[in-house]
Design an enzyme around this catalytic site. Sequence first.
Site, PDB file in Angstrom:
ATOM      1  N   CYS A   2       0.825  -1.206   0.000  1.00 48.71           N
ATOM      2  CA  CYS A   2       0.000   0.000   0.000  1.00 48.71           C
ATOM      3  C   CYS A   2       0.859   1.257   0.000  1.00 48.71           C
ATOM      4  CB  CYS A   2      -0.881   0.026   1.238  1.00 48.71           C
ATOM      5  SG  CYS A   2      -1.886  -1.450   1.414  1.00 48.71           S
ATOM      6  N   TRP A  74      -3.108  -2.304  -1.594  1.00 49.56           N
ATOM      7  CA  TRP A  74      -2.828  -3.616  -2.178  1.00 49.56           C
ATOM      8  C   TRP A  74      -3.385  -4.590  -1.155  1.00 49.56           C
ATOM      9  CZ3 TRP A  74      -0.429  -8.332  -1.308  1.00 49.56           C
ATOM     10  CH2 TRP A  74      -0.201  -9.119  -2.455  1.00 49.56           C
ATOM     11  N   ASN A 100       0.194   0.631   5.993  1.00 48.53           N
ATOM     12  CA  ASN A 100       0.839  -0.261   5.014  1.00 48.53           C
ATOM     13  C   ASN A 100       1.540  -1.352   5.807  1.00 48.53           C
ATOM     14  OD1 ASN A 100       2.248  -1.501   2.917  1.00 48.53           O
ATOM     15  ND2 ASN A 100       3.961  -0.067   3.102  1.00 48.53           N
ATOM     16  N   GLU A 477      13.871 -14.191 -16.964  1.00 46.90           N
ATOM     17  CA  GLU A 477      13.379 -12.810 -16.914  1.00 46.90           C
ATOM     18  C   GLU A 477      12.355 -12.550 -18.022  1.00 46.90           C
ATOM     19  OE1 GLU A 477      12.791  -8.784 -15.928  1.00 46.90           O
ATOM     20  OE2 GLU A 477      13.297 -10.619 -14.831  1.00 46.90           O
ATOM     21  N   GLU A 484       3.979 -11.283 -15.996  1.00 48.98           N
ATOM     22  CA  GLU A 484       3.567 -10.115 -15.194  1.00 48.98           C
ATOM     23  C   GLU A 484       2.551  -9.231 -15.907  1.00 48.98           C
ATOM     24  OE1 GLU A 484       6.474  -7.869 -12.545  1.00 48.98           O
ATOM     25  OE2 GLU A 484       7.701  -8.518 -14.228  1.00 48.98           O
TER      26      GLU A 484
END
Length: 604
Positions: A2, A74, A100, A477, A484
Amino acid sequence: MCGIIGYVGNKSALPVLQRALKRLEYRGYDSAGVAILQDGRFKVVKQPGKVEKLNVLLESIPMHGKLGLGHTRWATHGVVSEVNAHPHWDCKQEIMVVHNGIIENYKHLRKELEDKGHKFLSQTDTEIIAHLVEEYYTHTLEEAVIKVLSKIKGTYAFVVASQREPEKLVGARLLSPLILGLGENGYYLVSDVTALLNETRLVVYLDDGDVVVVKKDGFQILDFKGQPRRKTSSKIQWDFSTRDKAGYPHFMLKEIYEQPEVVKRNITKYIRAEEISLSIDENILREAKHLWIVACGTAYHAGLVSEYLIERWAKIPVTVDTSSEFRYRDVVLEENTLFICISQSGETADTLAALRLARKMGIRTLAVVNVEGSTIAREADTVIYTNAGPEIGVASTKAYIAQLFILQLLGLKLAQLKNTIDIGFYKSYLTEIQMIPLYLESCLANASQIQKIADEVYNAHNFLYLARGMNFPNALEGALKLKEISYIHAEGYPGGEMKHGPIALIEDSLPVVAILSQGRVRDKMLSNLLEVKARHGKVIGIFPAGDQEVKEVCDYSIEIPAVREELSTLLVPIPLQLLAYYVAVNRKCDIDQPRNLAKSVTVE
Ligand code: AGP
């Protein structure tokens, strides 16, 4: 995780909160909310979704006041909903909190307070803080907060405000970042420095165990027992000018195109007169007998690439670990081990904990970090900054190239100090590595061709990324970038391992991204490609320009400058990033703020 902001001062608080939340949004974008102290009472507006949506709602709700709290979430505890959005409050809506982190013992504390008659509205762990403050609030807000700190367990950075003390904010930090911004017209408590853009460059970095009491005309820092603590302020040097999209459709694409400049910046900073100078005590390197590299996600992949290079050049053992595994494994770190942690944000909870564990074991620590003044940078014995500038896209790109580049310089320097490479190689490699910005430009020139390839394959359900040797971590990666931002399942695999399982996946609907470079594994990788072709796999090849033999095997070719294998590890990320980007664009994904992700993972 957050993003939190608290402001008290002479300015109207709402616009300050709105600006900061927009900049903190990359930390979490499930919901957003603000509370403003208006005419002695808190006015709260919060809702699921992005800050933009909250700002639209705020246009129709007049709010004025010079003290306020803001939050972008989040979600950890409780679904994404209006009632679970922050700020949260006590039974009388007199005390507001934004937080947070994770309060691990909230359930037990909630039960205790519910038995005392407290009414909870949300499913969150955070709400417990407001009710506990209400429970202990007999004199000052800070006294109540200090009592609360003795009850709660977990990780937190939170800011509390109360109608009873209308010009005061109280914040506390334990294992989550919190920074005090010292402005001309007020004070700010924020999760990270990017929120202070255009507000102030003067900050006090708070440490674990700090309680900060901020009033319109001053501030005080205490420890968790209420004893005063002395802190010094720092000036943020970071160049914030790159903090907008500069005409690009997404921060990620802009940051991909910034990479030549980022490498140029590090060349200027760390290579002088044909010599590498990392502005650290070189004895740290000279005396290292073993390197233990720890990181998460993309940073971990940078560590894996450097393992190959450093062992090849400096001839010392290198172990690379993910931070979350390192911290719970019974690692044996021998004397003269140099612990290196890599982190873009410098706040990743697992990496920070791994660093603290190594320090506790009396091991020398070096951090390779991007965010200036971050906790990992301040707690490591030594820090090397990667100078990539603010990275806003959640999918890391320019910070990765900067990490790879710095780790190459570190490997070369180690080898030079340990006399394990001849000076001729050292000098010629140093000359060649300064060509990288140019080579990166030519990789970027492939963008439209990569876009065409993406147009062909973006509907695939799975991808396989293959490479051998020091480019194998780049295959990891590439797969991570695609996962992602496009939500397509993808796996990175060493080419030599393919026959031991993943070859079963090969069919004509599976794109296989294959990375080849000059050097000792080129031929082996080519045979792996032929095995893929034998099973009708669709090969997207990334290989040195002019390698006709490889080109003939590929269905799609992306040629990069034909450089030595070690240097190719710095070039290969660009086509991988662009492919993931264009596939995700075709799938209409939220590129800069992919679902379920956050830019800095400050909880376990
Ligand atoms: C990479 O694109 C991701 N954002 C993520 O894997 C990231 O690399 C990881 O969370 C580590 O973050 P750090 O470098 O800030 O520690």
